[in-house]
Scaffold this motif. Structure first.
Motif, short mmCIF file in Angstrom:
data_model
loop_
_atom_site.label_atom_id
_atom_site.label_comp_id
_atom_site.label_asym_id
_atom_site.label_seq_id
_atom_site.Cartn_x
_atom_site.Cartn_y
_atom_site.Cartn_z
N ALA A 38 1.03 -1.12 0.44
CA ALA A 38 -0.03 -0.69 -0.32
C ALA A 38 0.56 0.89 0.34
CB ALA A 38 -0.71 0.01 1.49
N THR A 39 2.21 1.14 0.91
CA THR A 39 3.08 2.85 0.93
C THR A 39 3.30 2.40 -0.72
OG1 THR A 39 3.37 1.84 2.83
CG2 THR A 39 5.14 3.36 2.00
N GLN A 40 3.76 1.42 -1.12
CA GLN A 40 4.95 1.94 -2.89
C GLN A 40 3.73 1.73 -3.65
OE1 GLN A 40 7.09 -2.11 -4.38
NE2 GLN A 40 5.58 -2.34 -5.34
N GLN A 41 2.24 1.57 -3.34
CA GLN A 41 1.46 1.80 -4.27
C GLN A 41 1.01 3.31 -4.22
OE1 GLN A 41 -2.53 0.52 -4.35
NE2 GLN A 41 -3.18 1.35 -6.14
N ARG A 42 1.05 3.93 -2.81
CA ARG A 42 0.92 5.72 -2.51
C ARG A 42 2.51 5.93 -3.20
NH1 ARG A 42 3.07 8.25 2.03
NH2 ARG A 42 3.24 6.19 3.52
N LEU A 43 3.84 6.09 -3.05
CA LEU A 43 4.72 6.68 -3.33
C LEU A 43 5.27 6.82 -4.67
CD1 LEU A 43 7.41 5.42 -0.94
CD2 LEU A 43 6.25 6.93 -0.68
N ASN A 87 2.80 3.43 10.32
CA ASN A 87 2.97 3.69 8.68
C ASN A 87 4.00 4.59 8.95
OD1 ASN A 87 0.77 1.56 9.69
ND2 ASN A 87 -0.41 2.47 8.05
N GLU A 88 4.17 5.98 9.41
CA GLU A 88 5.17 6.77 9.17
C GLU A 88 6.00 6.94 8.93
OE1 GLU A 88 2.34 10.86 8.48
OE2 GLU A 88 3.20 9.97 10.28
N LEU A 89 6.30 5.82 10.62
CA LEU A 89 8.01 5.20 10.88
C LEU A 89 8.59 4.51 10.03
CD1 LEU A 89 7.31 5.59 14.17
CD2 LEU A 89 8.81 8.01 13.45
N LEU A 90 7.63 3.66 9.50
CA LEU A 90 7.57 2.61 8.95
C LEU A 90 7.80 2.15 7.59
CD1 LEU A 90 5.44 -0.15 10.52
CD2 LEU A 90 7.61 -0.58 10.22
N ASP A 91 7.27 3.71 7.24
CA ASP A 91 7.35 4.25 5.91
C ASP A 91 9.12 4.32 5.26
OD1 ASP A 91 4.87 3.49 5.23
OD2 ASP A 91 4.83 5.83 5.32
#
Length: 382
Positions: free
Chosen positions: A61-66, A283-287
């Motif tokens: 989900a993070t990859q898609q957002r980035l 999530n922000e820290l993990l991103d």
């Protein structure tokens, strides 16, 4: 002519499976012998954090957002440089290159790209608009890893000037904090003609002779901050500036170790009143942590300290910045120096402001305030 190539993040499921295996098989140490974070990241906190990471965090989900941000790579001085480049719809927009530091990454700026590029959608005017360029430092995230020595602050500053020219910007502004401050300052020192002004978050200069003899209250606070950093907070920098390779074996092998190495600094350097997740979501820290783990950049990111830290207060104490300079001082900064100390380096300070909230990762922590500061600094240049 050097190419600028579109880039998309594409992490494979096998990399996540390997990371999860390492986390499940981790050997944990015993708990600290004091309450709180006084000996580092508390065991209970890290166990809970990593349980969330293993069982709930969704990298894809993070990859898609980035990947919704326009990303590119280009080769400068034989090294691939990764960067985000988002252009404003406003024809009057000003180009700006924004540089992160350690243990941060380009994700520090994701919250501010929209307001900077499209200010009329975020309580601003068209005249506040920027074309935003956010590079990943060499050896960080998706930029190349230097295989030879020489990629210190001066070369990075030269590379950023080349990058902005390659993107077609004949003039631009520069901004940064942490290593981004050092790179931005060096851009001002080199003064190759295209950069018209700089802004930094955390000037880091030596005390004046007068401050050491008869310090003001503000100078006493700054000197106390320096003493605290040297006594309790500088071990990471000493290790990374002297033996980054030795450190990297542990960080490259253990996602939990990599996370702890980063989390401890975010906790101490953030204006969070002791509760890190009151400012950032997990999530922000993990991103941000994932950009170190997935790219295996523990060694290459640490080497920036080895390349540059022999002169900890900048690339050359005998050089000064003549360009117009803006400075924002956040209350949670590592050390908050007085303007008089900074004036020895920055000869043309046109904007200086103390804020009431925020820390070392200002754009990440307080994006609205950060945007206001960048807009106010830009207006001061008119």
């Amino acid at each position: 002519m050097a190419q600028v190539k579109p880039f998309s993040i594409d992490i494979q499921e096998s990399q996540l499976a390997d990371m999860h295996r390492r986390m499940r098989e981790a050997r944990w140490p015993e708990a600290q012998t004091v309450d709180g974070w006084g000996q580092g990241v508390p065991l209970d906190y890290l166990r809970d954090f990593c349980d969330y990471w293993l069982n709930e965090y969704d990298w894809f989900a993070t990859q898609q957002r980035l990947n919704q941000y326009d990303q590119f790579t280009t080769t400068i001085h034989d090294l691939d440089i990764h960067f985000i480049h988002v252009k404003s719809s406003h024809s009057c927009a000003t180009p700006i290159v924004i540089t992160h530091g350690w243990p941060s990454s380009f994700v520090e700026f994701l919250k501010v790209i929209g307001p900077l590029t499209e200010p009329t959608q975020f309580a601003g005017n068209a005249e506040d608009a920027f074309h935003v360029v956010c590079p990943s430092l060499p050896g960080f995230a998706f930029s190349g890893k230097p295989a030879k020595t020489g990629w210190g602050v001066p070369r990075i500053a030269t590379a950023w000037d080349t990058l902005m020219n390659r993107l077609g910007y004949q003039s631009y502004l520069a901004q940064g904090g942490d290593w981004g401050r050092s790179v931005t300052t060096e851009i001002g020192i080199q003064n190759r003609g295209a950069c018209k002004a700089i802004h930094i978050n955390n000037p880091k200069e030596e005390p004046t002779a007068e401050a050491l003899i008869q310090p003001s209250e503000e100078e006493k606070e700054a000197l106390a901050g320096i003493r605290f950093f040297n006594r309790w907070d500088s071990g990471f920098a000493k290790e990374q500036s002297t033996r980054p390779q030795t450190l990297a074996y542990s960080l490259a092998d253990s996602p939990i170790g990599q996370a702890a190495w980063i989390l401890e600094k975010f906790h101490l350097w953030t204006d969070c009143q002791g509760t890190l997740e009151s400012i950032f979501t997990r999530n922000e820290l993990l991103d941000n942590i994932m950009l170190y783990w997935l790219t295996n950049t523990a060694a290459s990111s640490s080497r920036l300290y080895w390349e540059s830290f022999d002169i900890p207060y900048g690339p050359d104490q005998n050089k000064v910045v003549q360009l117009p300079t803006g400075v924002s001082i956040y209350p949670g900064e590592i050390v908050r120096i007085p303007r008089s100390w900074a004036e020895g380096r920055y000869n043309n300070i046109c904007y200086w402001n103390h804020l009431k909230r925020g820390g070392h990762f200002s754009a990440f922590e307080q994006p609205d305030l950060y945007v206001e500061e960048i807009r106010a600094w830009k207006r001061s240049l008119l």
